[in-house]
Scaffold this motif. Sequence first.
Motif, PDB file in Angstrom:
ATOM      1  N   PRO A 245      -1.064  -1.579  -6.940  1.00 44.95           N
ATOM      2  CA  PRO A 245      -0.650  -2.339  -5.749  1.00 44.95           C
ATOM      3  C   PRO A 245      -1.795  -2.542  -4.763  1.00 44.95           C
ATOM      4  N   HIS A 246      -2.672  -1.559  -4.658  1.00 42.31           N
ATOM      5  CA  HIS A 246      -3.796  -1.678  -3.733  1.00 42.31           C
ATOM      6  C   HIS A 246      -4.724  -2.800  -4.173  1.00 42.31           C
TER       7      HIS A 246
ATOM      8  N   VAL B 197       0.836  -1.200   0.000  1.00 43.60           N
ATOM      9  CA  VAL B 197       0.000   0.000   0.000  1.00 43.60           C
ATOM     10  C   VAL B 197       0.871   1.251   0.000  1.00 43.60           C
ATOM     11  N   SER B 198       2.010   1.186   0.748  1.00 42.06           N
ATOM     12  CA  SER B 198       2.849   2.381   0.833  1.00 42.06           C
ATOM     13  C   SER B 198       3.579   2.671  -0.473  1.00 42.06           C
ATOM     14  N   ILE B 199       3.942   1.624  -1.254  1.00 40.15           N
ATOM     15  CA  ILE B 199       4.647   1.922  -2.506  1.00 40.15           C
ATOM     16  C   ILE B 199       3.702   2.446  -3.568  1.00 40.15           C
ATOM     17  N   GLY B 200       2.387   2.267  -3.379  1.00 38.11           N
ATOM     18  CA  GLY B 200       1.449   2.781  -4.371  1.00 38.11           C
ATOM     19  C   GLY B 200       1.106   4.242  -4.159  1.00 38.11           C
ATOM     20  N   LYS B 201       1.508   4.785  -2.999  1.00 38.98           N
ATOM     21  CA  LYS B 201       1.147   6.163  -2.677  1.00 38.98           C
ATOM     22  C   LYS B 201       2.032   7.153  -3.438  1.00 38.98           C
ATOM     23  N   VAL B 202       1.406   8.096  -4.084  1.00 31.18           N
ATOM     24  CA  VAL B 202       2.126   9.173  -4.744  1.00 31.18           C
ATOM     25  C   VAL B 202       1.895  10.450  -3.935  1.00 31.18           C
ATOM     26  N   THR B 203       2.968  11.221  -3.680  1.00 29.26           N
ATOM     27  CA  THR B 203       2.835  12.418  -2.842  1.00 29.26           C
ATOM     28  C   THR B 203       1.829  13.387  -3.460  1.00 29.26           C
ATOM     29  N   GLY B 204       0.858  13.760  -2.679  1.00 24.62           N
ATOM     30  CA  GLY B 204      -0.178  14.670  -3.171  1.00 24.62           C
ATOM     31  C   GLY B 204      -1.192  14.000  -4.068  1.00 24.62           C
TER      32      GLY B 204
ATOM     33  N   THR C  87      -6.424  -8.964  -3.168  1.00 19.21           N
ATOM     34  CA  THR C  87      -6.430 -10.415  -3.387  1.00 19.21           C
ATOM     35  C   THR C  87      -5.634 -11.125  -2.302  1.00 19.21           C
ATOM     36  N   ALA C  88      -4.459 -10.542  -1.957  1.00 19.41           N
ATOM     37  CA  ALA C  88      -3.605 -11.186  -0.960  1.00 19.41           C
ATOM     38  C   ALA C  88      -4.270 -11.197   0.412  1.00 19.41           C
TER      39      ALA C  88
END
Lengths: 151, 256
Positions: A91-92, A55-62, A97-98
């Motif tokens: 990624p979310h 979840v954190s790697i899918g976040k884009v700043t802003g 699914t996981a």
Amino acid sequence: MSELLDLEFLAGHAHYLLFIILMMTGLFIVVDKTNLVKKIVGLNIFQVSVFMFYVSIGKVTGGTAPIFPMDSKFHVDKDALEGIVYSNPLPHVLILTAIVVGIATTSLGLALIVRIRESFDTIDEEDLLSIELEMTYEDNRKYGDSMGGLS
Amino acid sequence: MADTAHVVEHTARTLTDHLPVLQVLIPFMAAPTIVFLGSKRLAWGLAFLATAASFVVSIMLMLAVKEGNFVAYTMGGWAPPLGIEYRIDAANAFVLLLISSIGTVVLPFAYPSVKDEIRSRDHTLFYACWMLCYTGLLGMVATGDAFNVFVFLEISSLSTYVLVAQGAARDRRALTAAYDYLIMGTIGATFFVIGLGMLYMADVPIAPVAAKGLHICALCGDGVLVCNSDQSGFVRRYALRLFRLQPRFFIQLKHA
């Protein structure tokens, strides 16, 4: 101190540190605890750490929720489209699914623990191991000669 | 988009075009059918029928790709960056043939030993779990999407945990063995997911793009983007922008 420890770098990568701490906590619980239910809890913490990593790697700043500015008649608002920043939804979606798979694993593990409790009368791994060792000695006494004289 | 009538043209028109998905779908649908029919005698027959059918499908797939070409099947017509693609090339088809032929050969011999070793009330559930395990193995090979490999891995391993625990009727140590296997298998599968996340991060804004039919290439960045012609406009305009995709090659499938 500030040369040894790049605080800005650490702050920027804080979610990786949290992910690793959570992951190692889960793995330690799985290895260390002898109670089978606690092992399942550790396994869940271990899996959740990976979910949070994704979840954190899918976040884009802003970035905002990746919903297209489109009304019910599929008309796209061209002005709203300009300059809009989306978080990466992929990624979310993958981790959804996981999560389902993790729930299935947990329920199967708990069902197995119920069956183990029914037939061994314990859910402690040390007790289980001593019972199984006793059963193995029993097998060796019974069949040891035909298997090569282990008794 | 409001003024364009969205006419969906199907690229898969005959049953032969659906072979890659039928390979996985036949055993997958057989599992719930066996459970709902609930008949002991029918269970083995249905399992064997589904296994033999998927064996036939894998032979047909092998014949289709033996020249070195590949068969790509996009789930629901969604192109790889957004949807899941099944991709069968010669290497995949060979492994599919291997799995399905072993399944077909083994199942007749399994009938008497399952009768002996499994409690009779568990026979239908045993065959259902067996079909799910078989589905997972086939799906892992057939799919061209790296994350879908994980899903099928879990399908096959969850059913295998149940199959291992079936031995409890004879020896109760099967239960603890199944539990240990569950812990180990889940840790292993979770590390697989971490690896996928790392690969994905190495090429952050890139969605799965299958390059050469290798599963790991499904996540490579500068690959080939294949999409149906009826979606190319949508993919070009919105999906590429949404995911900031920059494929090196943009292939648009043409159909009559």
